[in-house]
Scaffold this motif. Structure first.
Motif, PDB file in Angstrom:
ATOM      1  N   GLU A 169      -7.442   5.248  -0.241  1.00  0.00           N
ATOM      2  CA  GLU A 169      -6.771   6.318  -0.559  1.00  0.00           C
ATOM      3  C   GLU A 169      -6.437   6.972  -1.903  1.00  0.00           C
ATOM      4  N   THR A 192      -4.366  -2.410  -5.555  1.00  0.00           N
ATOM      5  CA  THR A 192      -3.638  -3.137  -4.718  1.00  0.00           C
ATOM      6  C   THR A 192      -4.065  -3.884  -3.481  1.00  0.00           C
ATOM      7  N   ALA A 193      -4.852  -3.360  -2.875  1.00  0.00           N
ATOM      8  CA  ALA A 193      -5.680  -3.869  -1.804  1.00  0.00           C
ATOM      9  C   ALA A 193      -6.553  -4.764  -2.186  1.00  0.00           C
ATOM     10  N   GLY A 201      -4.198  -7.788  -2.795  1.00  0.00           N
ATOM     11  CA  GLY A 201      -3.848  -8.335  -1.425  1.00  0.00           C
ATOM     12  C   GLY A 201      -4.939  -9.190  -0.812  1.00  0.00           C
ATOM     13  N   HIS A 256       6.408  -1.255  -6.368  1.00  0.00           N
ATOM     14  CA  HIS A 256       7.038  -0.153  -5.631  1.00  0.00           C
ATOM     15  C   HIS A 256       6.095   0.589  -5.036  1.00  0.00           C
ATOM     16  N   ARG A 305       3.711   0.017  -3.090  1.00  0.00           N
ATOM     17  CA  ARG A 305       2.226  -0.172  -2.573  1.00  0.00           C
ATOM     18  C   ARG A 305       2.035  -1.506  -1.552  1.00  0.00           C
ATOM     19  N   ALA A 307      -0.894  -1.063   1.114  1.00  0.00           N
ATOM     20  CA  ALA A 307      -2.219  -1.229   0.506  1.00  0.00           C
ATOM     21  C   ALA A 307      -2.315  -2.524   0.081  1.00  0.00           C
ATOM     22  N   VAL A 308      -1.390  -3.483  -0.215  1.00  0.00           N
ATOM     23  CA  VAL A 308      -1.767  -4.868  -0.539  1.00  0.00           C
ATOM     24  C   VAL A 308      -1.840  -5.567   0.923  1.00  0.00           C
ATOM     25  N   THR A 351      -3.007  -3.943   3.427  1.00  0.00           N
ATOM     26  CA  THR A 351      -4.634  -3.748   3.981  1.00  0.00           C
ATOM     27  C   THR A 351      -5.653  -4.803   3.541  1.00  0.00           C
ATOM     28  N   GLY A 352      -5.324  -5.073   2.167  1.00  0.00           N
ATOM     29  CA  GLY A 352      -6.283  -5.930   1.530  1.00  0.00           C
ATOM     30  C   GLY A 352      -6.228  -7.462   1.989  1.00  0.00           C
ATOM     31  N   VAL A 353      -4.923  -7.868   2.473  1.00  0.00           N
ATOM     32  CA  VAL A 353      -4.785  -9.106   3.073  1.00  0.00           C
ATOM     33  C   VAL A 353      -5.508  -9.018   4.316  1.00  0.00           C
ATOM     34  N   LEU A 383      -7.988  -7.129   5.237  1.00  0.00           N
ATOM     35  CA  LEU A 383      -9.643  -7.042   5.050  1.00  0.00           C
ATOM     36  C   LEU A 383      -9.946  -8.520   4.962  1.00  0.00           C
ATOM     37  N   ASN A 424       1.824   8.006   0.220  1.00  0.00           N
ATOM     38  CA  ASN A 424       0.434   8.074   0.518  1.00  0.00           C
ATOM     39  C   ASN A 424       0.044   6.908   1.156  1.00  0.00           C
ATOM     40  N   HIS A 425       0.521   5.786   1.043  1.00  0.00           N
ATOM     41  CA  HIS A 425      -0.008   4.508   1.360  1.00  0.00           C
ATOM     42  C   HIS A 425       0.447   4.236   2.937  1.00  0.00           C
ATOM     43  N   HIS A 458      -1.963   6.621   5.059  1.00  0.00           N
ATOM     44  CA  HIS A 458      -3.227   6.106   5.191  1.00  0.00           C
ATOM     45  C   HIS A 458      -3.428   4.883   6.028  1.00  0.00           C
ATOM     46  N   ARG A 509      -5.381   5.026   9.449  1.00  0.00           N
ATOM     47  CA  ARG A 509      -6.434   4.141   9.674  1.00  0.00           C
ATOM     48  C   ARG A 509      -6.256   3.285  10.893  1.00  0.00           C
ATOM     49  N   ARG A 560     -14.401  -1.737  11.832  1.00  0.00           N
ATOM     50  CA  ARG A 560     -15.444  -2.016  10.687  1.00  0.00           C
ATOM     51  C   ARG A 560     -16.390  -3.254  10.576  1.00  0.00           C
TER      52      ARG A 560
END
Lengths: 625, 325
Positions: A296, A303-304, A307, B71, B73, B76-77, B79-81, B83, B105-106, B109, B113, B307
């Motif tokens: 986004e 940060t993703a 992660g 702070h 995020r 988002a972090v 979401t990466g985990v 993925l 914002n995070h 989304h 999603r 996905r």
């Protein structure tokens, strides 16, 4: 006489001088498409080449305007071609604005093909021309071929009963056909490509093919004396199996290679930004190895990716300068938690939105120093489109071996420039291994224990039985990783993080010069996409009898061992950079050495001729100016 | 792997808890340990990702994998985990600053999603760790070091926000309600997709009593209505009050049951109805009881699955790479 010309004379007719061709027109005219097809045909003709798409940020600016002009340049030849060339031998101008903005890019005496259709009052006004350059003496000294391209395209497509607007759209292929004729290139492959590309709209394919054939046929009707002979084949003899590749595509393939070599999917997170988005597009089409995520925002992308790295995949994020600014807090986190991460910065003219489609090397200082706190991390820069493939593997290896974020600096030129590409032999590339879980051998698992050699901590992902642990941005006690505000511990951890990065230089190959001798008169220090221009300039100067040396840095942080000693071998050391001297000031502060800079910030790659002139001027000055 | 079922305390870490004595976060931590023991997954397959703030220290006090990030995020972090490894159970913990302000914002989304994350917003309507400034969920008139004359901003209603983002699982709970909170957390975990839980949490030091009677165990029955799918919406210590749904205004109304002509007029909770959920989200003190429980739950495709990512490795190898090159 230049070296290439001498070589051509020695080796006969297939070794004519390299040629530079430039296409310029409206951004909606399909200039990039025609240019790219010409590049593909050049690859098929087995010439060595390099391209440079030079386009505006506006997608379809109002037609005929100066700011809407898009250009595509290619240099090709039988010898190694290192740059897209300075000024063109052949310029194709699709309208008055393209002529007005690009005539400066044509060599005196060069061939100019002009579509005269829009050289009427309206077209001239849009291009802010008071007099028609086709009618005054502006074009004296050029070999001018004027053609009413639009009218001829419409005539050629009359039988198809297309609307005027649709028919005129095929004019880029009419011109391409004429250019193919000038260079004696076959039409077949482009024809095949059009049939595939417009499979679902065969009428469009047919129109483009007919236009191209008409342009080609028109060439036959030209009086031979009007056209210079450009048909010498220029076959490069050194080449194996190759294909055309852009820097962005090479990077995408490099990341796919990283996934295979690391035997684990990588996670690529990015937010659309020019000129980095092409990498996201290329990766999204891959069928395995890379999981793409359009985040986004830039911060979420970074940060993703962190992660993903925490969870055991290698996280990768890409952006351009404004995006890198947004990612900096996340990079600090990456440094603090010591996770591998690749950050690709496709640099563009700045500050702020700046010139989104134009190259600049002005994020170097930010990449090296631009974070809060003491947060060192490695910075790399590929030198060529081909190197964009290898730098990804190098970056991944360093990121994982040292458990650190790595920044890779490329730029708008390198991302979009294409050259022929020898397919890499991946069998000889070793796997990418992970740090040991217990770097200090025995005992219980400690997430911040360090490998005695690399100082890397272990990388243990969630899901690993018996190793659950917590990490975070707060300072950590050495070894255990527990929160610690102990003064001595913070000092020790700060120094360990810096030492870890510094030690990367110990594992790099010894520094090697690209060209020249160790006791030369001047050392030119380059980095990144300027490689081709500098290498060509140095080669030509040395052929003319100068004593110029060239070293090109792939590793910008930590700086390679031996660089300082090398700089001190020379009476003059000068960086050549597309910024106002960022590398030179870093070298001065690191080495207390009098390194100066050849600087260019016009949003364009260096011209070889400009570099030669500037290096010559520096050679004439006394030492330590 | 674990022969013996894990107990709540098996999910505690060896770290000393550093929240202020009496902080609502202790109660949430206790409930969470109970829930994790009930779920029964190994701590090795669970990840807690947190932002910054008091709430965000949560991962340090659990024996699972944990990541205290930056702070705002955390979503988002996380979401990466997911993925990288969709098989993990991932919980996201943050405060009202994390979720509704710097990281708004995070939140939007991750919910939109429908990433399979359990997002726990510890809402104490104040910035605690920075010493008491008003937050985006503080009511108008909140006096704080940065608003000495009282704040003038309309607060965000997190449940309404989540519904507006297109969240498919939205719930609300309160820190002290230890029989209710674990039930909600377990529902959140069971949902495949983004599960948003607002937990009303008392900050003893900077905002004591911000939620009035809601998380006062003896008074809570009067100030809240506990939602259960298919059950009438009855509240009050004596179960003497109810919510009715006015179909004309599309709003809920509160009434004493004794005064009703027909008991069938009491609204039945339908957690699959977005319209009802939006009407429930509008209910605030003091005119209405605050709805607690699962406000909205609907089926929708989960992001990572949609996905097509599974496991950590898509059978990509050198041979396939060579074919690509």
């Amino acid at each position: 006489m230049s070296e290439t010309a001498l070589a051509a004379e020695r080796q006969g007719t297939d070794k004519a001088q390299p040629l530079v061709v430039r296409f310029a027109g409206d951004s909606g005219d399909g200039i990039q498409l025609a240019g790219y097809e010409f590049a593909k045909s050049t690859a098929d003709a087995r010439s060595d080449f390099m391209t440079f798409p030079d386009f505006p940020a506006e997608i379809r600016a109002p037609t005929g305007t100066l700011f809407g002009v898009s250009a595509f340049q290619i240099q090709f030849g039988a010898d190694e071609v290192l740059t897209p060339g300075d000024r063109a031998d052949v310029l194709v101008a699709f309208n008055p604005a393209a002529l007005a903005t690009n005539l400066q890019n044509l060599k005196p005496g060069g061939v100019l093909i002009v579509d005269e259709t829009h050289f009427d009052a309206r077209g001239l006004k849009k291009a802010k021309l008071d007099v028609n350059p086709l009618e005054d003496r502006t074009l004296d000294g050029y070999q001018v071929i004027t053609v009413d391209v639009e009218k001829r395209t419409l005539e050629a497509l009359k039988s198809l009963e297309l609307g005027r607007k649709q028919a005129v759209r095929a004019k880029n292929f009419w011109v391409l056909g004429l250019v193919y004729w000038m260079f004696a290139r076959p039409l077949g492959k482009t024809q095949d490509w059009l049939n595939v590309k417009f499979k679902k709209t065969p009428a469009v394919a047919r129109a483009n093919i007919m236009a191209m054939k008409a342009g080609h046929a028109y060439g036959e009707t030209l009086e031979i004396s009007a056209v210079p002979d450009l048909t010498a084949p220029r076959v490069a003899k050194h080449k194996g199996a190759s294909r055309i590749i852009s820097g962005a595509r090479a990077m995408a393939l490099g990341l796919a290679a990283v996934a295979a070599l690391g035997r684990r999917d990588i996670v690529f997170c990015s937010y659309p930004i020019t000129p980095a988005s092409t990498l996201l597009h290329a990766l999204a089409r891959l069928e395995g190895g890379v999981r793409t995520f359009q985040a986004e925002d830039e911060i979420a992308a970074a940060t993703a990716a962190i992660g993903a790295s925490f969870a055991g995949s290698l996280g990768v994020t890409a952006s351009s300068g404004p995006g890198l600014s947004l990612k900096t807090e996340a990079l600090g986190l990456g440094v603090a938690v010591e996770l591998p991460l690749i950050v690709i910065d496709v640099q563009r003219g700045g500050p702020s939105t700046g010139m989104p489609t134009k190259p600049e090397q002005s994020d170097l200082t930010m990449a090296i120093h631009g974070r809060h706190g003491e947060a060192p991390l490695p910075v790399l820069a590929p030198a060529t489109p081909d190197d964009c493939f290898w730098i990804m593997i190098e970056a991944a290896r360093i990121a994982i071996e040292t458990m650190s974020p790595v920044i890779v600096l490329t730029d708008a030129y390198l991302a979009n420039a294409a050259s022929d590409w020898e397919i890499p032999d991946i069998d000889n590339v070793p796997d990418i291994d992970r740090p040991r879980v217990k770097p200090d051998g025995e005992g219980e698992f400690r997430p911040f224990a360090r490998d005695p050699l690399t100082l890397a901590r272990p990388w243990v992902a969630p899901g690993t039985p018996g190793h659950a642990h917590r990490i975070g941005g707060l300072e950590k006690a050495k070894g255990s990783g527990h929160i610690s505000y102990d003064p001595a511990n913070h000092a020790e951890m700060t120094r360990a993080r810096a030492e870890k990065i510094s030690r990367i230089a110990d594992r790099l190959p010894a520094i090697e010069m690209e060209d020249g001798v160790q006791d030369g008169d001047i050392l030119i220090i380059g980095w990144g996409s300027t490689h081709g221009s500098i290498a060509q300039a140095v080669k030509e100067l040395n052929a003319e009898g100068a004593r110029v040396s060239h070293v090109h840095l792939r590793h910008l942080w930590p700086l390679p061992r031996g660089l300082e000693a090398l700089i001190r071998c020379f009476p003059r050391a000068v960086t050549a950079e597309l910024n106002t001297g960022q590398l030179s000031s870093i070298l001065r502060s690191e080495y207390l050495a009098p390194v100066t800079c050849i600087s260019q910030v016009n949003g364009q790659p260096f011209y070889v001729s400009d570099l030669k002139a500037e290096i010559t001027r520096r050679l004439e000055t006394c030492v330590h100016e | 792997m674990n022969e013996m079922p894990l107990k709540p305390n098996d999910f505690g870490s060896d770290q000393e808890v550093r929240w202020c004595p009496g902080c609502g976060d202790y109660a949430i931590l206790k409930a969470m340990k109970t829930v994790l023991a009930d779920i029964g997954r190994s701590p090795d397959e669970i990840v807690f990702v947190a932002g910054i703030g008091c709430a965000a220290r949560f991962p340090y006090y659990l024996s699972t994998y944990g990541f205290h990030t930056i702070h705002g995020r955390a979503a988002a972090v996380a979401t990466g985990v997911k993925l990288a490894n969709p098989d993990l159970d991932v919980w996201v913990v943050g405060g009202d600053g994390d979720f509704m302000s710097i990281g708004g914002n995070h939140t939007l989304h991750a919910l939109r999603r429908n990433v399979d994350l359990n997002l726990l917003l510890f809402n104490n309507a104040i910035y605690g760790l920075t010493k008491g400034q008003y937050s985006p969920t503080s009511p108008i008139g909140t006096r704080s070091p940065s608003t000495p004359g009282g704040s003038v901003e309309q607060p965000v209603n997190p449940v309404r926000f989540a519904l507006g983002c297109g969240a498919k699982f939205v719930a609300r709970a309160a820190d002290t309600l230890q029989t209710h909170l674990p039930v909600v957390l377990k529902r959140a975990h069971a949902n495949k997709g983004a599960s948003f839980v607002e937990i009303l949490q008392n900050c003893l030091v900077y905002n004591d009593g911000a939620f009035g009677a809601i998380n006062d165990r003896s008074e809570s029955q009067e100030a809240t209505v506990r939602l259960e799918h298919g059950q009438p919406m009855i509240f009050g210590k004596e179960n003497d009050k109810a919510l009715l749904f006015n179909k004309r205004t599309c709003r809920f109304e509160a009434a004493k049951i004794a005064g009703l002509e027909n008991r069938d007029d009491i609204a039945i909770h339908d957690e699959t109805s977005l319209e009802r959920a939006l009407a429930l989200a509008a209910l605030e003190q003091p005119d209405f009881p605050v709805p607690l429980g699962v406000i909205y739950a609907a089926e929708a495709p989960e992001f990572i699955e949609a996905r097509g990512f599974s496991g950590t490795w898509s059978e990509w190898d050198r041979e396939k790479l060579k074919a690509l090159l």
